[in-house]
Design an enzyme around this catalytic site. Structure first.
Site, PDB file in Angstrom:
ATOM      1  N   CYS A 297       0.750  -1.103   0.063  1.00 58.38           N
ATOM      2  CA  CYS A 297       0.050   0.088  -0.129  1.00 58.38           C
ATOM      3  C   CYS A 297       1.005   1.353  -0.063  1.00 58.38           C
ATOM      4  O   CYS A 297       0.626   2.428  -0.824  1.00 58.38           O
ATOM      5  CB  CYS A 297      -0.952  -0.085   1.135  1.00 58.38           C
ATOM      6  SG  CYS A 297       0.047  -0.406   2.749  1.00 58.38           S
TER       7      CYS A 297
ATOM      8  N   HIS B 215      -2.945   6.534   4.493  1.00 58.96           N
ATOM      9  CA  HIS B 215      -1.371   6.572   4.738  1.00 58.96           C
ATOM     10  C   HIS B 215      -1.035   7.880   4.298  1.00 58.96           C
ATOM     11  O   HIS B 215      -1.433   8.561   3.262  1.00 58.96           O
ATOM     12  CB  HIS B 215      -0.770   5.835   3.922  1.00 58.96           C
ATOM     13  CG  HIS B 215      -0.860   4.288   4.455  1.00 58.96           C
ATOM     14  ND1 HIS B 215      -1.621   3.962   5.622  1.00 58.96           N
ATOM     15  CD2 HIS B 215      -0.444   3.078   4.049  1.00 58.96           C
ATOM     16  CE1 HIS B 215      -1.450   2.482   6.030  1.00 58.96           C
ATOM     17  NE2 HIS B 215      -0.732   1.967   4.826  1.00 58.96           N
TER      18      HIS B 215
END
EC number: 1.2.1.11
Length: 338
Positions: free
Chosen positions: A131, A243
């Site tokens: 990710c 994130h």
């Protein structure tokens, strides 16, 4: 023509998100099958607003006749079942770490290296990158096209959803414990995550880096360019979803912030929100549920030749996992590979 799609790990965070995104994007599926461990058999998962799927056992599923397997069950399970699905003729898009560095398996972000998809046939498996790597290479690709990137220094601020539902539960429970003065319990993370940051994701390597940091280095090289040097520091932060990354880029030639901003504004999958004022940037809380990679705080770095810095944010469950998985399958259909 509609496709038969099996979603492996359908009861997990990413599996549920894959099903949600397939429905949102009207993925051309005639049949969707939800697969998980035997302990989840009979449970129901949502597919769009109206449809509910009953979970079937991965262990007993026959992959013959399945066109796509969108898989996110964990690396050990994937190591066993993804090759079985590939040998049965299905195209597997695998969201685990197991196949990413396999030389016979393409590692793909559709906005970055879609041409690599043509090499899927060796094992019928395509790997979905980590990710934190995905959102970074989406931002780096238009810049590498603009002027070759020599070196990247990245510090990540990674949400607890990257550690699964257990990570999200631990942040919630620890935060509650602080306010009600309960004993602080720790199960998933190496240290308290509530009101704290932890510079440790995955296991430590012999050179002192963590495996998460290693992933960012080797995956960037495989996806974008093996000559790019990458130094990563990966940190878990008390955020549920999304994130963020502070990315410093050094080019081979003189490229300024204004030129970088224009290139990013034209790039697929990127939204630039870069106003030098209060609220003129994007945070993880704001990107949750969104598909784009957001870039803010673009500025020149006067400490190195040909350097710029930027702030990159994305929903790690969507673009960092489920959305990228679905986009790979969509691109394969678009390119006539399936």
């Amino acid at each position: 023509m509609g496709y038969k799609v099996a979603v492996v790990g359908a009861t997990g965070n990413v599996g549920r998100e894959i099903l949600r995104i397939m429905a949102e994007r009207n993925f051309p599926a005639d049949q969707v099958v939800a697969l998980a461990s035997e302990s989840s058999v009979g449970k129901e998962v949502s597919y769009g607003d109206d449809d509910v799927l009953k979970v079937q056992a991965l262990k007993h599923y026959d992959f013959k006749g399945t066109d796509f397997v969108l898989s996110s069950p964990g690396a050990k399970v994937s190591a066993e079942y993804s090759p079985k699905a590939g040998k049965a003729g299905a195209v597997v898009v695998d969201n685990t770490s197991h196949f990413r560095m396999d030389p016979d398996v393409p590692l793909v972000v559709p906005e970055v290296n879609p041409d690599a998809l043509k090499d899927f046939g060796k094992k019928n498996i395509i790997a979905n990158p980590n990710c934190s790597t995905i959102q970074m290479v989406v931002a780096l690709k238009p810049l590498h096209d603009l002027g070759i990137i020599k070196r990247v220094v990245v510090s990540t601020y990674q949400s607890v959803s990257g550690a699964g539902r257990e990570g999200m539960d631990e942040l919630f429970n620890q935060t509650r414990s602080v306010f009600v003065n309960d004993a602080m319990e720790r199960h998933k993370f190496t240290k308290q995550i509530a009101f704290n940051v932890i510079p440790h994701i995955d296991v430590f390597m012999d050179d002192g880096s963590t495996k998460e940091e290693w992933k960012m280095v080797v995956e960037t090289k495989k996806i974008l360019d093996p000559k790019i040097k990458v130094n990563a520091t990966c940190v878990r932060v008390p955020v549920f979803i999304g994130h963020a990354e502070s990315v410093n880029v050094e080019f081979e030639r003189d490229i300024g912030a204004a030129e970088v901003r224009k290139a990013l504004q034209k790039a697929e999958g990127i939204i630039v929100v870069d106003h030098r004022a209060d609220e003129g940037y994007v945070t993880p809380q704001e990107c949750a549920g969104e598909d784009a990679v957001y870039v803010s705080r673009i500025r020149d770095d006067a400490t190195v030749e040909n350097g710029i810095s930027m702030w990159v944010v994305s929903d790690n469950l969507r673009k960092g996992a489920a959305l990228n998985t679905v986009q790979i399958a969509e691109r394969m259909i678009q390119d006539g590979l399936v």
